[in-house]
Design an enzyme around this catalytic site. Structure first.
Site, PDB file in Angstrom:
ATOM      1  N   HIS A 118      26.225   6.715  44.011  1.00 22.67           N
ATOM      2  CA  HIS A 118      25.360   7.731  43.393  1.00 22.67           C
ATOM      3  C   HIS A 118      25.092   8.867  44.376  1.00 22.67           C
ATOM      4  O   HIS A 118      25.163  10.054  44.014  1.00 22.67           O
ATOM      5  CB  HIS A 118      24.041   7.078  42.963  1.00 22.67           C
ATOM      6  CG  HIS A 118      23.034   8.041  42.411  1.00 22.67           C
ATOM      7  ND1 HIS A 118      23.266   8.817  41.311  1.00 22.67           N
ATOM      8  CD2 HIS A 118      21.773   8.349  42.828  1.00 22.67           C
ATOM      9  CE1 HIS A 118      22.204   9.566  41.047  1.00 22.67           C
ATOM     10  NE2 HIS A 118      21.291   9.304  41.961  1.00 22.67           N
ATOM     11  N   GLU A 125       3.898  -0.613  28.030  1.00 23.82           N
ATOM     12  CA  GLU A 125       5.058  -0.860  27.175  1.00 23.82           C
ATOM     13  C   GLU A 125       4.781  -0.487  25.729  1.00 23.82           C
ATOM     14  O   GLU A 125       5.600   0.157  25.064  1.00 23.82           O
ATOM     15  CB  GLU A 125       5.467  -2.328  27.268  1.00 23.82           C
ATOM     16  CG  GLU A 125       6.539  -2.781  26.287  1.00 23.82           C
ATOM     17  CD  GLU A 125       7.882  -2.095  26.493  1.00 23.82           C
ATOM     18  OE1 GLU A 125       8.764  -2.287  25.625  1.00 23.82           O
ATOM     19  OE2 GLU A 125       8.061  -1.373  27.494  1.00 23.82           O
ATOM     20  N   HIS A 143       4.578   3.246  25.101  1.00 23.05           N
ATOM     21  CA  HIS A 143       5.936   3.789  25.041  1.00 23.05           C
ATOM     22  C   HIS A 143       6.522   3.582  23.644  1.00 23.05           C
ATOM     23  O   HIS A 143       7.165   4.483  23.086  1.00 23.05           O
ATOM     24  CB  HIS A 143       6.796   3.106  26.101  1.00 23.05           C
ATOM     25  CG  HIS A 143       8.230   3.536  26.094  1.00 23.05           C
ATOM     26  ND1 HIS A 143       8.624   4.824  26.328  1.00 23.05           N
ATOM     27  CD2 HIS A 143       9.367   2.836  25.865  1.00 23.05           C
ATOM     28  CE1 HIS A 143       9.934   4.916  26.260  1.00 23.05           C
ATOM     29  NE2 HIS A 143      10.412   3.728  25.973  1.00 23.05           N
ATOM     30  N   HIS A 157      11.876  12.670  39.563  1.00 22.27           N
ATOM     31  CA  HIS A 157      13.333  12.682  39.709  1.00 22.27           C
ATOM     32  C   HIS A 157      14.000  12.370  38.368  1.00 22.27           C
ATOM     33  O   HIS A 157      14.980  13.020  37.983  1.00 22.27           O
ATOM     34  CB  HIS A 157      13.745  11.657  40.761  1.00 22.27           C
ATOM     35  CG  HIS A 157      15.163  11.791  41.216  1.00 22.27           C
ATOM     36  ND1 HIS A 157      15.646  12.902  41.861  1.00 22.27           N
ATOM     37  CD2 HIS A 157      16.227  10.937  41.102  1.00 22.27           C
ATOM     38  CE1 HIS A 157      16.929  12.746  42.142  1.00 22.27           C
ATOM     39  NE2 HIS A 157      17.303  11.570  41.689  1.00 22.27           N
ATOM     40  N   HIS A 197      20.481   2.558  27.236  1.00 21.59           N
ATOM     41  CA  HIS A 197      19.256   3.011  26.579  1.00 21.59           C
ATOM     42  C   HIS A 197      18.832   4.370  27.132  1.00 21.59           C
ATOM     43  O   HIS A 197      18.445   5.272  26.376  1.00 21.59           O
ATOM     44  CB  HIS A 197      18.158   1.964  26.805  1.00 21.59           C
ATOM     45  CG  HIS A 197      16.885   2.238  26.069  1.00 21.59           C
ATOM     46  ND1 HIS A 197      16.828   2.511  24.723  1.00 21.59           N
ATOM     47  CD2 HIS A 197      15.595   2.290  26.493  1.00 21.59           C
ATOM     48  CE1 HIS A 197      15.576   2.700  24.346  1.00 21.59           C
ATOM     49  NE2 HIS A 197      14.807   2.583  25.405  1.00 21.59           N
TER      50      HIS A 197
END
Length: 369
Positions: free
Chosen positions: A275, A99, A102, A333, A167
């Site tokens: 989706h 985290e 990032h 992906h 986000h």
């Protein structure tokens, strides 16, 4: 104090790409900086996907630091205590580092965009031609500030799906804006006015792709990837039992309905099935559009890229289901979707610039080598 330390860490991380741009033998350092920032933003989006897929989004459950510090090293005691209290919980030393890395990476991107703003406004004040308004990088700086706010809310609102999805979409908007600016700094190889009539079709394709990515983000943030465990059927049926009301109720906590109850499997199936079904529309349209656009010399490379990425996205999406969501394929992906956004932005830029009277001049340097 720790906020200042975080800023210094972000600056130190940004010094490496800034140094690379400065020493690189290139006649246009602004263009080099924009392209490098675009590439690193793509990497950041993929790392953000890795952070989410490893359940590291709450590895440091406060923001912008980690337990009120600038580093998991300093917060070691608090992280260890939280992990011992809940070994299967969201906090561990590994997740905390994922985290915080990032966040460090995101701050470095912010520094690179600030550098673009400074260069662009300096060029305006010194009347040096840059062939781009300084308001463009300034707008990108404002966008990353909004993106940072949603990053904070992602943590403080405990991974609420709509916040996490927004986000993601803002990150892709940032990538697209940087891609447009990078394309603006790169001369188009051939000016083909006949291609301009395909601009509405390309804009529509980009809109379809954004909707599909939003649906994919909704699948990921609700952990609905394995709601359907077979293909092309979904749990043995073409149209399985689904609960769209709960599945697409936007303002709710993770894993809960809008009424505060645990979300049902039928709601997760509705998210996944939507989706998957919309992907068929997007794939067919993108294949048709790319095959049409690759006939133009100036569009052939990005159009071929779209064709390749569509195939890769299909294969990685299918592999996520068949192989039970392996981490490398899931990250690939996510990254493929981001690259598709970048390619569609490039196509739209070149089509827009193909219109009569819109030929671009090569951008000139504003910072001497």
């Amino acid at each position: 104090m720790f906020v200042l330390q975080l800023g210094l860490i972000g600056l130190c991380v940004a010094l490496l790409p800034l140094s690379y741009v400065w020493v690189k033998a290139d006649d246009n350092k602004f263009r080099k900086l924009v392209w490098l920032t675009t590439f690193l933003t793509l990497d950041l989006i993929m790392f953000g996907g890795f952070t989410r897929l490893t359940d590291s989004g709450l590895g440091c459950p406060d923001w912008p630091g980690c337990y009120g510090t600038s580093s998991p090293f300093i917060a070691h005691a608090a992280i260890t205590a939280a992990h011992q209290a809940m070994p299967s919980g969201p906090v561990s030393m590994v997740k905390a580092w994922i985290e915080m890395l990032h966040r460090y990476f995101a701050m470095a991107i912010g520094v690179l965009i600030i550098a673009q703003v400074v260069i662009a406004w300096t060029a305006r004040w010194k009347r040096r031609p840059l062939h781009v308004s300084p308001w463009w990088p300034t707008g990108i700086l404002l966008l990353i500030c909004v993106q940072g706010a949603f990053g904070a809310w992602t943590v403080t609102m405990k991974l609420q799906p709509v916040i996490v999805t927004l986000h993601l979409l803002l990150g892709l908007a940032l990538l697209g804006a940087l891609g447009w600016l990078a394309a603006r700094q790169t001369p188009i190889p051939v000016h083909e006015p006949a291609a301009a009539r395909w601009l509405p079709a390309a804009v529509f394709g980009l809109a379809l792709l954004v909707v599909q990515i939003a649906l994919g983000g909704w699948v990921s943030t609700n952990y609905a990837v394995l709601a359907c465990t077979d293909f092309p059927l979904c749990n043995g049926q073409w149209v399985p039992p689904m609960n769209f009301e709960h599945g697409f109720h936007l303002w709710r906590a993770l894993g809960m309905t809008g009424d505060g109850e645990v979300i049902s499997q039928d709601a997760l199936v509705a998210i996944h099935w939507t989706h998957r079904t919309f992907a068929v529309v997007v794939v067919l349209y993108m294949l048709w559009l790319a095959l049409k656009l690759r006939r133009f010399e100036s569009l052939r490379t990005p159009a071929n890229g779209v064709l390749l990425l569509i195939v890769i996205q299909f294969l990685t999406g299918l592999s996520n289901i068949v192989l039970q969501w392996p981490l490398p394929i899931a990250v690939a992906h996510n990254g493929g979707a981001a690259i598709l956004i970048l390619l569609l932005v490039m196509l739209n830029f070149r089509l827009s610039s193909s219109r009569p009277g819109r030929a671009l001049l090569p951008a000139r340097d504003v910072v001497s080598a």
